[in-house]
Design a protein around this motif. Sequence first.
Motif, PDB file in Angstrom:
ATOM      1  N   TYR A  43      25.178  34.093  46.510  1.00 44.13           N
ATOM      2  CA  TYR A  43      26.731  33.768  46.417  1.00 44.13           C
ATOM      3  C   TYR A  43      26.772  32.467  46.102  1.00 44.13           C
ATOM      4  O   TYR A  43      26.388  31.477  46.896  1.00 44.13           O
ATOM      5  N   VAL A  62      30.072  29.666  45.708  1.00 48.44           N
ATOM      6  CA  VAL A  62      31.404  29.658  45.938  1.00 48.44           C
ATOM      7  C   VAL A  62      31.751  28.161  46.228  1.00 48.44           C
ATOM      8  O   VAL A  62      31.005  27.469  46.552  1.00 48.44           O
ATOM      9  N   CYS A  70      36.732  28.914  43.578  1.00 45.07           N
ATOM     10  CA  CYS A  70      36.311  29.843  42.638  1.00 45.07           C
ATOM     11  C   CYS A  70      34.950  30.307  43.232  1.00 45.07           C
ATOM     12  O   CYS A  70      34.483  29.988  44.182  1.00 45.07           O
ATOM     13  N   ARG A  71      34.420  31.083  42.217  1.00 43.26           N
ATOM     14  CA  ARG A  71      33.128  31.495  42.566  1.00 43.26           C
ATOM     15  C   ARG A  71      32.352  31.850  41.243  1.00 43.26           C
ATOM     16  O   ARG A  71      32.816  31.565  40.124  1.00 43.26           O
ATOM     17  N   THR A  80      29.798  33.443  38.383  1.00 41.41           N
ATOM     18  CA  THR A  80      29.385  34.775  38.128  1.00 41.41           C
ATOM     19  C   THR A  80      27.818  34.736  37.682  1.00 41.41           C
ATOM     20  O   THR A  80      27.443  33.504  37.582  1.00 41.41           O
ATOM     21  N   VAL A  92      38.941  32.586  42.222  1.00 45.56           N
ATOM     22  CA  VAL A  92      39.021  33.666  43.069  1.00 45.56           C
ATOM     23  C   VAL A  92      40.369  34.447  42.973  1.00 45.56           C
ATOM     24  O   VAL A  92      41.405  33.824  42.471  1.00 45.56           O
ATOM     25  N   ASP A  98      40.002  40.554  43.570  1.00 44.35           N
ATOM     26  CA  ASP A  98      38.778  40.841  43.793  1.00 44.35           C
ATOM     27  C   ASP A  98      38.535  41.704  44.999  1.00 44.35           C
ATOM     28  O   ASP A  98      37.413  42.338  44.801  1.00 44.35           O
ATOM     29  N   ALA A 105      35.663  41.187  49.010  1.00 45.92           N
ATOM     30  CA  ALA A 105      35.252  40.741  47.419  1.00 45.92           C
ATOM     31  C   ALA A 105      33.765  40.648  47.287  1.00 45.92           C
ATOM     32  O   ALA A 105      32.991  40.039  48.273  1.00 45.92           O
ATOM     33  N   ASP A 106      33.238  41.380  46.311  1.00 49.08           N
ATOM     34  CA  ASP A 106      31.704  41.345  46.192  1.00 49.08           C
ATOM     35  C   ASP A 106      31.372  40.378  45.120  1.00 49.08           C
ATOM     36  O   ASP A 106      31.591  40.709  43.903  1.00 49.08           O
ATOM     37  N   TYR A 107      31.071  39.206  45.570  1.00 47.32           N
ATOM     38  CA  TYR A 107      30.604  38.144  44.752  1.00 47.32           C
ATOM     39  C   TYR A 107      29.251  38.006  44.738  1.00 47.32           C
ATOM     40  O   TYR A 107      28.747  36.665  44.119  1.00 47.32           O
ATOM     41  N   SER A 108      28.474  38.855  44.882  1.00 49.51           N
ATOM     42  CA  SER A 108      26.898  38.902  45.087  1.00 49.51           C
ATOM     43  C   SER A 108      26.226  38.685  43.578  1.00 49.51           C
ATOM     44  O   SER A 108      26.730  39.359  42.598  1.00 49.51           O
ATOM     45  N   LEU A 130      39.668  31.540  49.797  1.00 49.05           N
ATOM     46  CA  LEU A 130      38.368  32.365  50.254  1.00 49.05           C
ATOM     47  C   LEU A 130      38.329  32.164  51.861  1.00 49.05           C
ATOM     48  O   LEU A 130      38.645  30.927  52.466  1.00 49.05           O
TER      49      LEU A 130
END
Length: 392
Positions: free
Chosen positions: A61, A63, A73-74, A76, A84, A88, A95-98, A140
């Motif tokens: 992740y 972030v 932000c994150r 992609t 964010v 999401d 939120a799945d930001y994986s 976040l």
Amino acid sequence: MLSRRSFLGGVSAAALAVPALGGLVASPASALAGRRAPAVPLPLTIVNNSGQFDNASITVYIVGTNLDTGEQCRVTPDGELVPVSESDNGSDGFADYSIPLQSSGDTTLDLPSMSGRIYFALGDKLKFKVVTDGDGKPALQYPAGWVESDPNYQVLHDTVEFTLKADGMYCNTTMVDMFSVPLSIHLQGSADQTTGTVPAGGRERILNGVAEHPDFAQLRQDDLRVIAPGHGLDQGLFSDTYYDAYIDEVWTKYQSTQLRVDTDNGKVYTGQVSGDTFNFDGGVQPIGKPSTRDVLFCDGALAAPNDGVTGPVAAILGAGFNRSILLDSPDQPGTDPAGFYQHDITNHYSKVMHENTEDGKAYGFAFDDVAGFASYIQDGAPTSITVTLTPW
């Protein structure tokens, strides 16, 4: 010289805003003259040498904060920096930001200009949550692995911190909050640098080493991690008076002795204790008598404003308390690591971290960069960064 303070005062990773690498300031134009600009996006390679988890069991992740807009932000999987949004959050509220690793071998990603963290989760995914901050903006909530009620408590995870901007890359491994996963950073550019490497078997030595000290024993959370004593204090797992006797000794000593503090800006300040206040010359604001919590978090009375005067003095005092060297010499900061952590009352957590890295450097507390002992590296013209999950 760049000032870098990592997550000052034990700023909680559960805070609504991403703390940038503290106090980072741009280099003067003269220092940048003729220097190649950083490669942006910067190639980020992730190497899994953990020996405990295969690539399919690890997620990443990235972030942080957009340095141009201030938005949280994150990143992609294709390297795009995206703000964010509460939308999401999935049906489970998170939120799945994986970003998955490649099925085998190394994984290469594009790291955009930003300030933030690269998280690694092993065996399960991390749960981030997007909320609305006090200004009505998306923000976040971060994992706080040291808190038993946190949804990420049972997830093995750890992080590195970084700022990538026009004048270079600044990055470090960190144990300021906790230690769980051995991580190493290799930064290439105008120099070739590596830091944070824990030798094989070091993870267990760290967990055992912290737990074997009676005052620190409760900081070990099974086989998941060890948490910093400041967080332990807040969780009722560490004494809030642990440093009090040492603080009293320091205060007594410097009622009759002058302390000389040589800061990295080339200035020397002289101070002496009067009552509950450490008074220095040269425009330094009076520094109050700290509590145990102030020492562990490098906060409160030891908070270091980014003013180039009081801040450096407070940071050196904070480091001196954590390393327990203020009674040993009236000239600070101490620069010989052989003299650190020798008093019975000391930051044994940080001591164990330093004992178990190949270069002897670690971010065991927020001012561990004083005199250059943090697992921190920087480069004005970086060409690549590699983060390795090293053998357990």
